[in-house]
Design a protein around this motif. Structure first.
Motif, PDB file in Angstrom:
ATOM      1  N   ALA A 129       0.965  -1.292  -0.034  1.00  0.00           N
ATOM      2  CA  ALA A 129       0.180  -0.106   0.020  1.00  0.00           C
ATOM      3  C   ALA A 129       0.837   1.231  -0.004  1.00  0.00           C
ATOM      4  O   ALA A 129       0.525   2.121  -0.826  1.00  0.00           O
ATOM      5  CB  ALA A 129      -0.908   0.127   1.404  1.00  0.00           C
ATOM      6  N   LEU A 130       1.892   1.314   0.929  1.00  0.00           N
ATOM      7  CA  LEU A 130       2.542   2.398   0.996  1.00  0.00           C
ATOM      8  C   LEU A 130       3.568   2.633  -0.533  1.00  0.00           C
ATOM      9  O   LEU A 130       3.621   3.682  -0.955  1.00  0.00           O
ATOM     10  CB  LEU A 130       3.824   2.264   1.966  1.00  0.00           C
ATOM     11  N   GLY A 131       4.033   1.369  -1.031  1.00  0.00           N
ATOM     12  CA  GLY A 131       4.633   1.434  -2.415  1.00  0.00           C
ATOM     13  C   GLY A 131       3.637   2.176  -3.187  1.00  0.00           C
ATOM     14  O   GLY A 131       4.269   2.840  -4.089  1.00  0.00           O
ATOM     15  N   CYS A 132       2.390   1.637  -3.241  1.00  0.00           N
ATOM     16  CA  CYS A 132       1.512   2.350  -4.273  1.00  0.00           C
ATOM     17  C   CYS A 132       1.598   3.851  -4.157  1.00  0.00           C
ATOM     18  O   CYS A 132       1.791   4.742  -5.185  1.00  0.00           O
ATOM     19  CB  CYS A 132       0.077   1.937  -4.060  1.00  0.00           C
ATOM     20  N   ILE A 133       1.528   4.203  -2.815  1.00  0.00           N
ATOM     21  CA  ILE A 133       1.391   5.736  -2.477  1.00  0.00           C
ATOM     22  C   ILE A 133       2.731   6.427  -2.960  1.00  0.00           C
ATOM     23  O   ILE A 133       2.701   7.507  -3.784  1.00  0.00           O
ATOM     24  CB  ILE A 133       1.030   6.267  -1.151  1.00  0.00           C
ATOM     25  N   ALA A 134       3.804   5.730  -2.633  1.00  0.00           N
ATOM     26  CA  ALA A 134       5.207   6.393  -3.118  1.00  0.00           C
ATOM     27  C   ALA A 134       5.290   6.445  -4.611  1.00  0.00           C
ATOM     28  O   ALA A 134       5.820   7.294  -5.227  1.00  0.00           O
ATOM     29  CB  ALA A 134       6.278   5.442  -2.492  1.00  0.00           C
ATOM     30  N   PHE A 135       4.889   5.105  -5.430  1.00  0.00           N
ATOM     31  CA  PHE A 135       5.085   5.410  -6.902  1.00  0.00           C
ATOM     32  C   PHE A 135       4.115   6.421  -7.331  1.00  0.00           C
ATOM     33  O   PHE A 135       4.809   7.137  -8.371  1.00  0.00           O
ATOM     34  CB  PHE A 135       4.468   4.221  -7.344  1.00  0.00           C
ATOM     35  N   CYS A 136       3.067   6.801  -6.855  1.00  0.00           N
ATOM     36  CA  CYS A 136       2.192   7.582  -7.478  1.00  0.00           C
ATOM     37  C   CYS A 136       2.658   9.171  -7.250  1.00  0.00           C
ATOM     38  O   CYS A 136       2.749  10.117  -8.007  1.00  0.00           O
ATOM     39  CB  CYS A 136       0.547   7.718  -6.920  1.00  0.00           C
ATOM     40  N   ALA A 137       3.240   9.182  -5.932  1.00  0.00           N
ATOM     41  CA  ALA A 137       3.661  10.599  -5.500  1.00  0.00           C
ATOM     42  C   ALA A 137       5.155  10.832  -6.341  1.00  0.00           C
ATOM     43  O   ALA A 137       5.182  11.956  -6.818  1.00  0.00           O
ATOM     44  CB  ALA A 137       4.305  10.464  -4.028  1.00  0.00           C
ATOM     45  N   LEU A 138       5.811   9.923  -6.767  1.00  0.00           N
ATOM     46  CA  LEU A 138       6.756   9.914  -7.525  1.00  0.00           C
ATOM     47  C   LEU A 138       6.574  10.386  -9.056  1.00  0.00           C
ATOM     48  O   LEU A 138       7.123  11.512  -9.455  1.00  0.00           O
ATOM     49  CB  LEU A 138       7.870   8.819  -7.684  1.00  0.00           C
ATOM     50  N   ILE A 139       5.350   9.830  -9.581  1.00  0.00           N
ATOM     51  CA  ILE A 139       5.077  10.085 -10.846  1.00  0.00           C
ATOM     52  C   ILE A 139       4.380  11.539 -10.737  1.00  0.00           C
ATOM     53  O   ILE A 139       4.845  12.262 -11.760  1.00  0.00           O
ATOM     54  CB  ILE A 139       4.048   9.299 -11.291  1.00  0.00           C
ATOM     55  N   ASN A 140       3.716  12.101  -9.830  1.00  0.00           N
ATOM     56  CA  ASN A 140       3.297  13.148  -9.500  1.00  0.00           C
ATOM     57  C   ASN A 140       4.057  14.331  -9.361  1.00  0.00           C
ATOM     58  O   ASN A 140       3.973  15.420 -10.144  1.00  0.00           O
ATOM     59  CB  ASN A 140       2.114  13.122  -8.314  1.00  0.00           C
ATOM     60  N   ALA A 141       5.204  13.928  -9.160  1.00  0.00           N
ATOM     61  CA  ALA A 141       6.106  15.270  -8.814  1.00  0.00           C
ATOM     62  C   ALA A 141       6.972  15.228 -10.172  1.00  0.00           C
ATOM     63  O   ALA A 141       7.292  16.394 -10.425  1.00  0.00           O
ATOM     64  CB  ALA A 141       7.122  14.807  -7.529  1.00  0.00           C
TER      65      ALA A 141
END
Lengths: 842, 303
Positions: free
Chosen positions: A39-51
């Protein structure tokens, strides 16, 4: 001498714990580490893409991507806090019984997972809001947090409270989820229905209060479970079981092992899908349809949604169904089944049969609901109109088409339910979770491809060898999938191959029949090509079912991977069959394209189909509707016969069918100019005999007016006359013409009115005055309206042709507007006469 | 190890050089076993010796990595239907589906076995005292074992396969199970194979006994042969021994001071001279019980 590995030092030293609560928390963490990290990985992945990506990416694609990952992370969260274990004595999934012997008070046992769950879900939610959805404007960030937290409490209460009632628990959870989504959307309704009850200040305390109430209920339930159950709980259970005892039970013996296995599978999970469907229909759609019973537009949309219900439910239920044991969390085959003298293929087939019966029952429920709803309390105005149109288009085959469509729906639902059967039966978690994820990724990729590269599917890029890369890849995938599955199936259960072929061939026949029957509507691909492609894609859904027995056998016998070799002969056969079917599919797809030509018509390419030899050249112009129109396939009953005695050419106007779009304005003169250019570039020499249908009539009149020397004759097939100009927009027959199209129609008709027929050329006008027998379901009012309109057209035509020197008026009494489809021989004969006349004149 | 060869009597189960590893752990190590027709075969072994793994190979629930397994001369993995149709299996924890009722269970099982004897099944059910309308999840442990035994027996299988059937059961139920085993073999030509660590039962009914220890067959043969091979001596030393005396060729040694008990495996003729050489005399010499033989073997470290 024994040899043991040296003890590896642990990566993170486990903490020593001094309090029972710390111990429980540590246990929850240890058993859900993987999901939490995912779950945390999903968030991190999307946060990276977003940034890393610009805001434009977010608007086009990012929203959907983030939404998907957010859904996944919340599903993982709720999976982590599914704080239940199978109780061995009671054979149900409930609060872990082994914790009851620990010296911890019940209230601590209950509140710990609840509080942790709420804290975790809020953490995940705020991580999403702060890190990923930075470009979105969220009006009330706190409100969904409240709803999520209270749903977590409700979720755990239901899990512990309804422990013995599996189906009721599922339904309660689903219902709770749906209603919490509804509650979450309530503040948005405050714009439409302003009411103090929809404001955040009132809703938050209500929801929090409900959550607290639920937690109290959970505490009471778990306490009762710990102390052995109270009298009241067993009262309900005994009543329930007594009722079940009274229900009729099977008393006959089973005739074959297969029927006994079918009964076994049916008892496990057969009725779940019908019950869920019934629940959704009665509890959700019943009241909604009653509420909106006076709204005709609503009826059509909701009908589609109701038809989609079995699909969604079948997909969800199917995910559990494909496991060897429906209600268990593990994927291993229970040894009770493994030691039955039943081959793996039979077990798979019994599962498929149970799925089929389940799906059939659900569809019966859906159709009964529709049969009750539409006549009795729905407003069917829109639907009746669409149905009348449908029956008009297919006067002889509409019933067969409806039955076939129903068959297709039921079959697709069944296929969706057993989707991934091979993955579930294999016993490996990676296959079980990986297979649907892979399918979803492929579907998303395909949608992206079609969205981003629409030109990839258009053949103009490579006019002659016109298969795009996507098309090739799909074809190869289909062929490989089919034969791989047949190969796998025949390896493990050679005696079952005939059933597989039966399903495949009967579905192919249905699809072929569907294609043939629906061919009276012009589609934009050749009929044959379409059918071959459809038949080939049909195996796409069936392909991997064949793998299921092989994987079940692996699960059952815990087979070590020893690759066996098929006899060489069989390998060669399968390879040959793959090659042959691949070639067949490619030929089918290419067949049509090889016949067409793409000719420049003044800056853009139009598709042309030229056949036959001789002079004069017959040029076919299709009908139009504003800026659109019918493709050249419309003339497919006329052109082949005409090309037997002269050369013919039919084409798609710019922007119609497979032709590229052309420059504006698309009035009749522009179209005539483009046609002229295209004919010259295609080296079609005049004289031309022009044949125009519907709005093609005005077009060819304008062409004849602009290039009088090149036209040797005209055939107008039920053309649109200029008196149409006088009808105001409110008075027209088809009420959905756009204002721009209306201007084009007026411009075209005006120009046609102004054009003059070249002197002395023969003109034939064919009017459809029928059909003699109108369909029986049309109301008297509709029939009268239709006949009046036909009479009016006949009058316009008769008036016009009377003024044309050398004009001839032919009445087609068995046809309506679509004479090229219903009485093509009239047109062919008229053209033949004109051709003979033109040749003798020379 | 001298094993009964398959040529003497037709072997119902023939396992040859079977090995199985789970990861790094070797559970079965070159096991060869032949179960002759019409006999009761008992398999003893401590917990974790590999008995259940061996039985799973016979049922086809595991495929042989090396070596072969043949049941009724068929491969149980390639022909599951033919093999399982003639086998009655009772597992250690009968994992019967809890939602079924007893009568439904009987009706369900009947469909799979063409030799199912309805009258016999009914007789057994009445004898075991199982209420037909009762759900399996509400039965006690002993009743569940009896239900499993009923399903395993009612179709008069050619091979009755029991995996630690008596674990955790009271003597009455154990008696019923043993009766079933005996009755099976009494009908001509049928075979029973059961694994247990209750040695008095094995002693009572088995014709052939084999012992598995750390994945190897340690002894195999009829009870008489095994007993003939082992001998239990009690030695009395002249002087008290501080540490255990080292005597070559004995299986196990226990005792203290002047009296030591020795279990021998084949060296009985040499022992008197060796003992005399160490200054001890034999004061007791008898045939050991199976329990003592088992403990002696299980205590040794197999290299």
């Amino acid at each position: 001498m024994k040899f043991s590995w040296p003890m590896r030092a642990p990566l993170f030293p486990e903490p020593t714990m001094h309090s029972p609560l710390a111990g429980l928390t540590w246990e929850i963490w240890r058993r859900s580490r993987r999901s939490a990290c995912l779950a945390l990985g999903c968030i991190a992945f999307c946060a990276l893409i977003n940034a890393a990506t610009p805001e434009r990416f977010y608007d086009r694609v990012g929203q959907n991507l983030f939404g998907l990952f957010m859904l996944v992370s919340f599903l993982l969260t709720f999976g982590i806090f599914n704080y239940t274990e199978v109780s061995a004595t009671k054979d149900w999934n409930s609060f872990p019984y082994r914790l009851f012997v620990l010296p911890i008070p019940t209230w601590q046992l209950v509140t710990l997972p609840m509080l942790l769950g709420v804290a975790w879900v809020e953490l995940v939610y705020f991580a999403w809001i702060r890190l990923v959805w930075t470009h979105a404007i969220i009006p009330m960030p706190g409100w969904p947090a409240v709803v999520l937290g209270s749903y977590m409490v409700f979720y755990q209460t239901v899990l512990w409270g309804l422990a013995g009632f599996r189906i009721a628990r599922l339904i309660a959870l689903g219902f709770g989820g749906a209603s919490s989504i509804g509650v979450a959307c309530l503040p948005m309704f405050s714009k439409i229905f302003p009411s103090p009850w929809f404001s955040e200040e009132r809703l938050v305390p209500i929801v929090v209060g409900l959550a607290v109430l639920a937690s109290v209920v959970a505490l009471a339930t778990v306490r009762r479970q710990r102390h052995g159950g109270g009298r009241r709980q067993s009262w309900f259970k005994t009543r329930w079981e007594r009722m079940l005892d009274l229900m009729p039970r099977r008393t006959k013996d089973f005739r074959t092992p297969a029927s006994a296995q079918f009964w076994f599978e049916w008892r496990r999970a057969g009725l779940l899908l019908p019950i869920c469907t019934l629940f959704v229909l009665v509890v959700i759609f019943g009241p909604i349809t009653w509420f909106y019973r006076r709204d005709p537009a609503f009826t059509a949309e909701t009908l589609l949604k109701i038809l989609a219900v079995p699909f969604v439910l079948a997909f969800a239920v199917g995910k559990a169904f494909i496991k060897p044991e429906f209600w268990s969390m593990t994927l291993s085959m229970p040894s009770f089944l493994a030691v039955r003298p039943l081959s793996s293929g039979e077990i798979v087939v019994s599962k498929m049969k149970v799925a089929a019966l389940s799906v059939a029952m659900s569809w019966v429920l859906v159709f009964s609901f529709i049969a009750l709803w539409l006549p009795f309390w729905a407003d069917c105005a829109d639907i009746n109109e669409s149905m009348s149109l449908f029956h008009l288009i297919y006067p002889h085959s509409w019933l067969a088409l409806e039955l076939l469509s129903i068959g297709v729906l039921v079959f697709s639902t069944w296929r969706l339910m057993v989707n991934g059967l091979w993955a579930g039966l294999s016993g490996k978690r990676s296959y079980y979770f990986g297979s649907p994820v892979l399918q979803i990724c492929l579907a998303v990729l395909l949608l992206f491809a079609i969205g981003f590269w629409p030109d990839a599917l258009r053949p103009q890029i490579h006019p002659t060898l016109a298969i795009s890369i996507v098309g090739w890849a799909l074809v190869l995938a289909v062929v490989l999938k089919l034969w791989f599955a047949v190969f796998a199936w025949s390896r493990i259960t050679p005696r079952r191959t005939w059933q597989y072929w039966l399903i495949w061939s009967s579905c192919t026949i249905c699809f072929v029949a569907l294609g043939i029957l629906s061919a009276s509507i012009p589609t934009d691909t050749f009929r044959l090509e379409h059918l071959i492609v459809l038949a080939a894609f049909l195996v796409f859904p069936l392909a991997r079912l064949g793998l299921a027995p092989f994987f079940l056998a692996k699960n059952r016998h815990e087979l070590v991977l020893t690759p066996e070799r098929l006899a060489v002969g069989k390998n060669v056969q399968i390879a040959l069959a793959m090659v042959v079917s691949g070639i067949a599919i490619l030929l089918g797809m290419d067949f049509g394209r090889l016949a067409f030509r793409y000719v420049d018509a003044g800056g853009h390419q139009v598709r042309m189909l030229a056949c036959g030899h001789g002079s004069p050249t017959v040029v076919f112009e299709t009908g139009a509707r504003g800026s659109g129109g019918a493709p050249l396939e419309m003339w497919e009953k006329v052109q082949p016969d005409v090309s037997k005695f002269t050369s013919t050419v039919a084409y798609d106007r710019a922007g119609v069918g497979l032709s590229a779009p052309g420059p504006d304005p698309r009035d009749a003169r522009q179209i005539a100019r483009e046609l002229h250019t295209a004919l010259q570039n295609a080296r079609m020499a005049p004289p031309y005999i022009l044949v125009g249908h519907s709005f093609g009539g005005p077009f060819i009149r304008v062409f004849a007016g602009m290039y009088p020397g090149e036209v040797g004759g005209m055939v107008l097939v039920d053309p649109t006359q200029e008196e149409f100009i006088n009808r105001s927009q409110a008075n027209n027959l088809d009420g959905d013409i756009q204002p721009d199209d209306w201007n084009l129609i007026q411009a075209g008709l005006t120009e046609a009115h102004e054009s003059r027929i070249p002197g002395g050329i023969p003109v034939v006008l064919i009017t459809g005055t029928g059909p003699r027998v109108l369909p029986s379901f049309a109301t008297e009012e509709q029939k009268l309206k239709y006949r009046t309109m036909r009479q009016t057209w006949l009058k316009y035509h008769a008036d016009w042709i009377a003024k044309v020197p050398n004009g001839q008026h032919i009445l087609a009494e068995n046809s309506g507007h679509n004479v090229p489809d219903t009485e093509p021989e009239l047109i062919i004969n008229a053209i033949e006469r004109l051709v003979v006349q033109a040749r003798s004149c020379k | 190890m001298k094993l009964p060869s398959p040529s003497s009597a037709e072997a119902v189960v023939a396992i040859t050089d079977l090995s199985r590893r789970f990861g790094a752990k070797t559970v079965l190590n070159d096991v060869s076993l032949y179960v002759p027709r019409g006999s009761v075969f008992g398999l003893v072994g401590e917990n974790g010796a590999g008995k259940t793994t061996l039985i799973k190979h016979i049922l086809g629930l595991l495929q042989a990595e090396t070596g072969t397994v043949r049941v009724f001369n068929l491969d149980p993995v390639a022909n599951p239907v033919a093999v399982l149709g003639n086998v009655g299996y009772l597992s250690e924890q009968p994992d019967l589906p809890g939602w079924m009722r007893v009568e439904e269970l009987l009706r369900y099982a009947q469909a799979f076995y063409p030799n199912w004897d309805k009258v016999y099944a009914e007789k057994l059910r009445a004898q075991f005292g199982l209420d037909p309308a009762q759900r399996l999840s509400t039965l006690s442990k002993g009743q569940t074992a009896k239900a499993g035994l009923l399903v395993a027996q009612a179709h008069r299988p050619n091979l009755l396969l029991l995996d630690e059937p008596s674990s955790g059961l009271d003597p009455i139920v154990r008696h019923d199970i043993l009766q079933a085993v005996v009755r099976t073999v009494a009908d001509e030509g049928r075979t029973a194979f059961f694994s247990s660590h209750l040695l008095e039962e094995i002693e009572r009914v088995s014709d052939q006994i084999a012992m598995l220890h750390h994945g190897r067959i340690v002894f195999c043969g009829s009870l008489d042969e095994i007993k003939a091979r082992h001998r239990r001596f009690t030695l009395h030393f002249e002087t008290a021994q501080v540490k255990p005396p080292v005597i070559a060729g004995v299986l196990s040694l226990s005792g203290e001071g002047k009296e030591w008990t020795v279990m021998c495996n084949g060296t009985r003729t040499e022992l008197p001279s060796i003992a005399a050489g160490m200054g001890a005399r034999i004061i007791d010499d008898r045939v050991p019980s199976l329990n003592e033989i088992f403990v002696a073997h299980a205590g040794t470290f197999v290299s």
